[in-house]
Scaffold this motif. Sequence first.
Motif, short mmCIF file in Angstrom:
data_model
loop_
_atom_site.label_atom_id
_atom_site.label_comp_id
_atom_site.label_asym_id
_atom_site.label_seq_id
_atom_site.Cartn_x
_atom_site.Cartn_y
_atom_site.Cartn_z
N SER A 1 0.85 -1.02 0.06
CA SER A 1 0.13 0.02 0.01
C SER A 1 0.88 1.32 0.07
O SER A 1 0.00 2.43 0.15
N THR A 2 2.15 1.11 0.22
CA THR A 2 3.02 2.44 0.05
C THR A 2 2.99 3.06 -1.13
O THR A 2 2.98 2.71 -2.23
N LYS A 3 2.90 4.52 -1.05
CA LYS A 3 2.73 5.35 -2.15
C LYS A 3 3.93 6.27 -2.13
O LYS A 3 4.42 6.56 -1.33
N PRO A 4 4.24 6.74 -3.40
CA PRO A 4 5.43 7.75 -3.55
C PRO A 4 5.41 9.01 -2.97
O PRO A 4 6.12 9.36 -2.11
N SER A 5 4.09 9.43 -2.95
CA SER A 5 3.92 10.66 -2.15
C SER A 5 3.81 10.49 -0.48
O SER A 5 4.48 11.53 0.18
N GLU A 6 3.67 9.39 0.11
CA GLU A 6 4.12 9.11 1.36
C GLU A 6 5.43 8.99 1.71
O GLU A 6 6.02 9.87 2.63
N PRO B 1 4.06 5.49 -11.00
CA PRO B 1 4.96 4.71 -10.25
C PRO B 1 4.82 3.26 -10.54
O PRO B 1 3.67 2.76 -10.79
N ARG C 1 5.63 -0.94 -10.46
CA ARG C 1 5.81 -2.20 -9.67
C ARG C 1 6.51 -3.04 -10.29
O ARG C 1 6.39 -3.69 -11.63
#
Length: 543
Positions: free
Chosen positions: A482-487, A538, A540
Amino acid sequence: MTIPFTPWPAAFAERYRAKGYWTGDPLTDVIDRHQGVAAEATAILCGERRLRYADLQTLSLRLAAAFRAQGLRPGDTALVRLPNRAEFYLVFFALLRCGVVPVNALNSHGVYELTAYARQIEPALVVLSAADSSLVALMAQTVGAERLLLLGAPSDDGIGGFAWADGDALGEDAAGPDPVADPSGVAFFQLSGGSTGTPKLIPRTHDDYLYSVRRSVEICGLDGSCRFLCALPAPHNFTLSSPGALGVFHAGGTVVMAGDPSPATCFPLIARHRVTWAALVPPMLSVWLEAAGGGGDLSSLEVVQVGGAKLSPAIAERVPERLGCRLQQVFGMAEGLVNYTRLDDDPWTVVNTQGRPMSPDDEIRILDAAGHPVPPGAVGELWTRGPYTFRGYYKADAHNARVFDAEGFYCSGDLVSLAPGGNLVVCGRNKDQINRGGEKIDAQEVEDLLAAHPAVSHAAVVAMPDALMGERSCAFVIATPSTKPSELRRFLRGQGLADFKLPDRFVFVSDLPKTAVGKVDKQTLRERAKHQSPLSPPGRGLG
């Protein structure tokens, strides 16, 4: 108290003095040498303000007196982070007059970098812009408000824009004589490109740095008619000494301050102040070339210098036609060695090479992986020593043992080849470093911060080619689904990392390729990064 550093061996120091490279003068000589009629010449144009050489000398003396009244003494250190304003030079010269050794951080550096510098030098003084309120608050917690001097709006007396963070006004004292500077001692710290962690500190002495400035002025033929646009960050070695502002001051010319290097900011300044010289990094040169056809009087421009990263020959060829001036390529390093194409070089040399060493006593070796000299035209790693190339990073014995050989040659990490005539052609880097439009990013530094995120188990950061910036950064990350670049970007900002170091591209992967000895295979990742776009969604996987 003196700042410890690795000196040149006595035999080298004697030779450099005998040849007149080291004169025993302090760096403040670049402004103090202008007396009489010359003192009335314009030294700095900053917004609507004009500072003469007499003003620059008088105001820096007054500021130095205020520092001494505050208790600063020779051998103390200071951490300075200021924007491109005349006050940057006032502070720099005032600290030199006191014998206080500054680290001049870039205005893009955040609390992460500033805290790291503060840990290394334990500053007696920190100078910041009052406009950076959050940074001021954090640094007050780190070093104490009583050590913070804040720059606010400029005032008529030239130093009234400063005030102490604890509320006290900047006191003034009688401007007594400067303490006698040891010309062979450390004048200030330059910042390395940052190939292994937060940029290491480079001790620069009065003798070696002033020689670099004087020789640069000779190579470039500067005189009092020069009007130099300081559009890149003022602390950069390029804009400070190659020949930069210090060279212009030495020659008696004028430094025109620009808040940023964009055409929207710079073109009107060029037209208004009849700027003759400018210094740019390749990405910004490209922007200037595109904007040049849209209006703006650039007819006063005589020379545009380009450095900080490799310049494409195709872009270099466009400079005379689009900007109507000559191009000078500059390949230098904060550690010392500076190479220039000469203004009378033939067009092929100016377009296709990054210049040749400026001093007769600059020694270079281009070596292969086994440490053997490569034949002319072959690519190898650049090693150098000379009268203005340092002999060791500050408090970094283990690292120094890796980058210096037994003869005092410094390994720059640059991959170069030797062109006919002795000019160097830069072919890349041999260090784990990303050159993003002239700003150096250490991959390990970003990787370590990413690994501190609870959702990240591993990260590898590599360079990916970019037509505008030369290189951008790509982070291959093993993280929860669930990790996002923005995070991750928010997390890195929260750690105080400078914005230019934030990865341009995140690629989420389940595993990272390994070398035969089990290390992350960065070469494979660099090849895969070539197919990534910083503007695409992004990814995967590594497909």
